[in-house]
Design an enzyme around this catalytic site. Sequence first.
Site, mmCIF file in Angstrom:
data_model
loop_
_atom_site.group_PDB
_atom_site.id
_atom_site.type_symbol
_atom_site.label_atom_id
_atom_site.label_comp_id
_atom_site.label_asym_id
_atom_site.label_seq_id
_atom_site.Cartn_x
_atom_site.Cartn_y
_atom_site.Cartn_z
ATOM 1 N N SER A 83 -28.899 16.546 36.285
ATOM 2 C CA SER A 83 -27.585 16.078 36.738
ATOM 3 C C SER A 83 -27.688 14.809 37.581
ATOM 4 O O SER A 83 -26.714 14.404 38.222
ATOM 5 C CB SER A 83 -26.904 17.178 37.561
ATOM 6 O OG SER A 83 -27.717 17.550 38.650
ATOM 7 N N THR A 185 -24.864 16.934 42.385
ATOM 8 C CA THR A 185 -25.200 15.654 42.994
ATOM 9 C C THR A 185 -26.282 15.875 44.025
ATOM 10 O O THR A 185 -26.257 16.894 44.710
ATOM 11 C CB THR A 185 -23.942 15.104 43.727
ATOM 12 O OG1 THR A 185 -22.934 14.870 42.754
ATOM 13 C CG2 THR A 185 -24.227 13.829 44.490
ATOM 14 N N THR A 203 -25.740 10.691 41.319
ATOM 15 C CA THR A 203 -25.451 11.715 40.305
ATOM 16 C C THR A 203 -25.214 11.092 38.937
ATOM 17 O O THR A 203 -24.897 9.900 38.829
ATOM 18 C CB THR A 203 -24.178 12.505 40.705
ATOM 19 O OG1 THR A 203 -23.995 13.620 39.836
ATOM 20 C CG2 THR A 203 -22.929 11.642 40.630
ATOM 21 N N ARG A 213 -15.526 7.418 33.306
ATOM 22 C CA ARG A 213 -15.099 8.265 34.426
ATOM 23 C C ARG A 213 -16.015 8.043 35.639
ATOM 24 O O ARG A 213 -17.220 7.995 35.519
ATOM 25 C CB ARG A 213 -15.147 9.735 33.998
ATOM 26 C CG ARG A 213 -14.731 10.727 35.101
ATOM 27 C CD ARG A 213 -15.922 11.330 35.828
ATOM 28 N NE ARG A 213 -15.523 12.393 36.753
ATOM 29 C CZ ARG A 213 -16.347 12.937 37.645
ATOM 30 N NH1 ARG A 213 -17.590 12.541 37.738
ATOM 31 N NH2 ARG A 213 -15.919 13.880 38.457
ATOM 32 N N THR A 236 -20.702 17.535 47.135
ATOM 33 C CA THR A 236 -21.023 17.808 45.735
ATOM 34 C C THR A 236 -19.889 18.665 45.161
ATOM 35 O O THR A 236 -19.129 19.269 45.899
ATOM 36 C CB THR A 236 -22.385 18.527 45.618
ATOM 37 O OG1 THR A 236 -22.675 18.754 44.224
ATOM 38 C CG2 THR A 236 -22.404 19.861 46.338
ATOM 39 N N GLY A 237 -19.801 18.688 43.840
ATOM 40 C CA GLY A 237 -18.750 19.489 43.204
ATOM 41 C C GLY A 237 -17.743 18.611 42.484
ATOM 42 O O GLY A 237 -18.037 17.460 42.161
HETATM 43 N N1 ASP Z 1 -19.433 15.274 42.482
HETATM 44 C C1 ASP Z 1 -20.010 14.979 41.222
HETATM 45 C C2 ASP Z 1 -18.974 14.299 40.370
HETATM 46 O O1 ASP Z 1 -17.819 14.673 40.390
HETATM 47 C C3 ASP Z 1 -20.564 16.158 40.476
HETATM 48 C C4 ASP Z 1 -21.206 17.261 41.290
HETATM 49 O O2 ASP Z 1 -21.654 17.034 42.403
HETATM 50 O O3 ASP Z 1 -21.242 18.399 40.828
HETATM 51 O O4 ASP Z 1 -19.332 13.437 39.609
#
Ligand code: ASP
Length: 328
Positions: A83, A185, A203, A213, A236-237
Site C-alpha cells: 500500500s 498509509t 501511500t 484520485r 491513515t484510512g
Molecule cells: N489515507 C489513504 C488514502 O486515502 C489510505 C489509507 O491510509 O488507508 O489514500
Amino acid sequence: MASRRKFLKLSTLTTALFAVNKNKAVNLIQTDSKTIKPIVISTWRFGIEANAEAWNILKKGGRALDAVEAGVKIPEGDANERSVGLGGRPDRDGRVTLDACIMDENMNIGSVACLEHIVHPISVARAVMEKTPHVMLTGEGALQFALAQGFKKENLLTPESDKEWKEWLKESKYKPVVNIENHDTIGMVALDKNGNLSGACTTSGMAFKMHGRVGDSPIIGAGLYVDNEVGAATATGHGEEVIRIAGCHTVIEFMRQGFSPEEACKKAVERIISSAKKRNKALSELQIGFIAINKNGEHGAYCLQKGFNYAVYSPEIKNELHNAKSLY
Ligand code: ASP
C-alpha cells in the site's frame, strides 16, 4: 518591545489554555526535563521497521526531519508492502500513483500527488520543499521534476499487484475494505533531541481508485500536520473523510487547547463521525486512524473501528506496536 510582545503572547496563550481545559493543559511553551525525547511514532505494523530506521538518526541527536524521511522510505522501498511505494496497488487503469508529504519544525512543507514511477515519493516531496518556490507538485509535473532532480524512473507495478488488478477488473467494483490491507498509509511523526518536530506521510492510496484520485496523505493539514509549539499528527484510512474535516490540523488544534494526544485524536474521530452522519454514510464501511505526539513527547492515537495499531519508539518504549483505542 519584542520581548514584551512575546511575553504578552505567551501569557495570553497560557491563560487560554487553562481556560479551555484546566486539568489537561500541557506545557506548550517550554519543555522541561520530563519531556520524552527523542520519540518517533508511525502507523501500522510496518511502522516497526520504519521506526527502527528513524531511531538510528534520532539516537545520534539527528534532526526529526531526516529521521521521518529515512523511516518512511523503508516501506516505500519494500515491494512486499502493498500500500506504499514500490509494489503499491494500482488504480483502476493499472497505474501505481503515489501521494506523499513532509513538514518540518519551521512550517516548511513539500508534497507530491499522483506521482508515478518513483520509488521514494517522500524524497521528491522533500525536494519540492527545499528546492522549489512551491509546496505541491502533481502527476506529470511531479515526475518531470523528480527526473530533473536525478530520481530514477522505475516500474512500480509488481507481478503480484498486476495479477490482483487483472483479477479486480473482472468485477471492477471499487470497495475499500476496513482493516484489510487494500489501502494503508505510513505516517510518521517525531520529536528530536533538540525538541523539534517533523512528520512524513506516504501511500499508494486506495487500491483501484479512479485515475487521478488524490487522498488525504499529500495534503498538509489533512494527512499530516506539524506545529512546533504544539505537536504533530498524521492519519491513515479513508482519505476523503480525513480531508473533509482537515483531520490532522484538527488534532493539533485540540492539542493546542490542552487535550492529550489521545484525546485530541479521539475528538477528531468524533468529528469524522458527525460529518459522516450528516451524509448518511455508513460508519461500518469506514476506518480512520490518527496518531499524534505533543511537544512534551507524549503520544496517543484513536481510530474509528477496532484494529488499527501504531509503532512507538522512545527512550522508554523500545519500538512496540500499540493498539489504538477505537470508538466502535
Ligand atoms: N489515507 C489513504 C488514502 O486515502 C489510505 C489509507 O491510509 O488507508 O489514500
